[in-house]
Design an enzyme around this catalytic site. Structure first.
Site, mmCIF file in Angstrom:
data_model
loop_
_atom_site.group_PDB
_atom_site.id
_atom_site.type_symbol
_atom_site.label_atom_id
_atom_site.label_comp_id
_atom_site.label_asym_id
_atom_site.label_seq_id
_atom_site.Cartn_x
_atom_site.Cartn_y
_atom_site.Cartn_z
ATOM 1 N N HIS A 230 48.637 48.091 20.517
ATOM 2 C CA HIS A 230 48.097 48.709 21.736
ATOM 3 C C HIS A 230 46.620 48.379 21.876
ATOM 4 O O HIS A 230 46.244 47.572 22.721
ATOM 5 C CB HIS A 230 48.346 50.214 21.660
ATOM 6 C CG HIS A 230 48.107 50.969 22.928
ATOM 7 N ND1 HIS A 230 47.702 50.380 24.099
ATOM 8 C CD2 HIS A 230 48.230 52.290 23.211
ATOM 9 C CE1 HIS A 230 47.587 51.301 25.034
ATOM 10 N NE2 HIS A 230 47.894 52.467 24.525
ATOM 11 N N HIS A 269 51.771 39.339 28.768
ATOM 12 C CA HIS A 269 51.735 40.770 29.099
ATOM 13 C C HIS A 269 53.126 41.208 29.550
ATOM 14 O O HIS A 269 53.845 40.413 30.170
ATOM 15 C CB HIS A 269 50.720 41.021 30.228
ATOM 16 C CG HIS A 269 50.281 42.436 30.321
ATOM 17 N ND1 HIS A 269 51.007 43.377 31.026
ATOM 18 C CD2 HIS A 269 49.214 43.084 29.799
ATOM 19 C CE1 HIS A 269 50.386 44.536 30.919
ATOM 20 N NE2 HIS A 269 49.303 44.396 30.185
ATOM 21 N N ASP A 323 42.522 41.528 27.036
ATOM 22 C CA ASP A 323 42.027 41.488 25.659
ATOM 23 C C ASP A 323 41.412 40.150 25.294
ATOM 24 O O ASP A 323 40.614 40.066 24.364
ATOM 25 C CB ASP A 323 43.167 41.802 24.689
ATOM 26 C CG ASP A 323 43.578 43.245 24.790
ATOM 27 O OD1 ASP A 323 42.693 44.099 24.842
ATOM 28 O OD2 ASP A 323 44.791 43.516 24.844
#
Ligand SMILES: CC(C)(COP(=O)(O)OP(=O)(O)OC[C@H]1O[C@@H](n2cnc3c(N)ncnc32)[C@H](O)[C@@H]1OP(=O)(O)O)[C@@H](O)C(=O)NCCC(=O)NCCS
Length: 387
Positions: A230, A269, A323
């Site tokens: 996460h 994703h 990220d």
């Protein structure tokens, strides 16, 4: 040992991971994975990143609308004043082992401060809004104070005259950041403030659904954010870029990793089938910061990695996610890697509190089912008769 239950003919469908399960209606956040759009309360993240501030974004998420100028000034000053932490909290932070992960320290400290909030068990919406503001305000101060303590440095108290993002960088580094760095931190906090029903938001909802208090729900969310599946991918992405070290080696690294069926961190994703809009915004800031800090090679590595990965994985619709660039941006802002997930919490606590308050408007205890496949006739043998 007893025998296992024979599966019934009508074995239920098991939705492990809860993929494709809707758990509530919401008007907080919308992720359009096909078109690469992210909306908070209907406002496009691009507009917020360009024109808004983290303080205003908090208001939008919690209240569901833009503040008037007067409301904004009021909300901003309440957040600024609530940034201070008491000597009790500082004492707690000083007691932590010097190698304790900052995200664990944050989880402990948020649990601790709940005991000093006289409204903790007041379940009214108004009290929860006030608690949300206090939580959002104190999380950055806790992280910064602990970071200074573990490095043997003097704690830098908050300065209510500064914006939250600027003050956070100042409290961590001990220096007032330059205006570009302060703005980039502000935008990064805007971009991470919510992302619909992910694991940490759901953990908060599960806790809240029992009518536990807001602090308990946020502690559950922080605990859930900790996991590398996460909150931790940005660190892995940055480590890869640092390990590649030279732009000339970036393309070959990607090709070799893909040939060996490895993953490139910061790509792909569950929801986005195109560029993550947050990644596009942070990429431009990473470019500006890398020039300012004289670290153009690091940015060049990220560019080559992106070009190569997108080209090689086009058929699988794999694109950079937030990220890939957030770790690079935080690194260029001077933040150490183990603060990346806590910084995520600085921002996301606004989304978590908004989700919990929304869920309590129409609460239902979360109580799913599990399908038993264990034994049903295990024979108990008293301890003294066992070998
Ligand atoms: C985020 C992630 C878990 C999403 O996974 P998902 O939606 O379940 O997609 P899958 O894991 O089924 O991947 C689909 C295909 O794309 C490939 N793929 C997905 N992400 C990839 C990546 N980062 N690098 C290389 N290949 C990737 C998979 O190997 C798979 O290929 P296959 O069909 O030939 O087996 C995944 O993209 C990933 O592991 N990314 C790297 C970690 C990361 O950046 N996490 C942060 C997410 S915000």
């Amino acid at each position: 040992m007893g025998s296992a239950v024979k599966p019934a003919l009508d074995v239920p469908r098991i939705d492990k991971g809860l993929d494709d399960i809707y758990v509530k209606e919401t008007s907080i956040c919308y992720v359009d994975g096909q078109r690469g759009r992210l909306l908070y309360r209907g406002f496009d993240i691009q507009d917020l990143a360009q024109h808004s501030t983290f303080e205003e974004t908090i208001f939008i998420l919690i209240h569901g609308r833009l503040p008037t100028r007067q409301e904004f000034a009021h909300a901003r000053s309440i957040l600024a004043e609530a940034r201070a932490i008491t000597p009790d909290v500082v004492r707690l932070l000083r007691c932590m082992p010097s190698d304790a992960p900052p995200i664990d320290v944050l989880r402990t400290a948020v649990s601790y401060i709940s005991n000093f909030d006289s409204e903790r068990d007041d379940p009214t919406r108004a009290a929860n809004m006030r608690k949300a503001q206090r939580l959002i305000a104190k999380v950055p101060t806790i992280i910064a104070a602990h970071h200074r303590i573990r490095n043997g440095k003097r704690i830098v108290p908050p300065d209510p005259s500064l914006g939250g993002a600027e003050d956070f960088l100042r409290m961590v580094t001990g220096r007032k950041p330059d205006p570009l760095s302060a703005r980039i931190m502000d935008v990064a906090l805007i971009l991470h403030a919510d992302h619909s029903m992910n694991a940490s938001a759901f953990a908060a909802i599960v806790s809240a659904s029992t009518l536990a208090d807001l602090y308990s729900a946020i502690v559950a969310a922080i605990a859930t954010l900790k996991g590398p599946l996460h909150g931790g991918a940005n660190e892995a992405a940055l480590r890869t870029m640092l390990a590649i070290a030279k732009p000339e080696a970036a393309e070959q690294y990607v090709l070799d990793t893909l040939r060996n069926r490895g993953r490139i961190f910061g790509f792909g994703h569950r929801v986005y089938r195109t560029y993550d809009p947050r990644a596009l915004i942070l990429r431009e800031y990473a470019r500006q910061l890398s020039e300012l800090r004289g670290q153009e090679d690091l940015f060049r590595i990220s560019e080559i990695m992106q070009e190569t990965t997108v080209r090689e994985l086009k058929a699988k619709q794999i694109y950079p996610n937030v990220d890939f660039y957030s770790g690079l941006v935080y690194h260029l802002l001077g933040l150490p890697m183990d603060l990346f997930t806590p910084v995520f919490a600085v921002s996301r606590v606004s989304g978590w509190t908004a989700h919990v308050i929304e869920y309590w408007d129409d609460n239902r205890l979360v109580r799913p089912l599990d399908y038993y496949v264990g034994p049903t006739d295990a024979a108990y043998v008293p301890l003294e008769e066992r070998p």
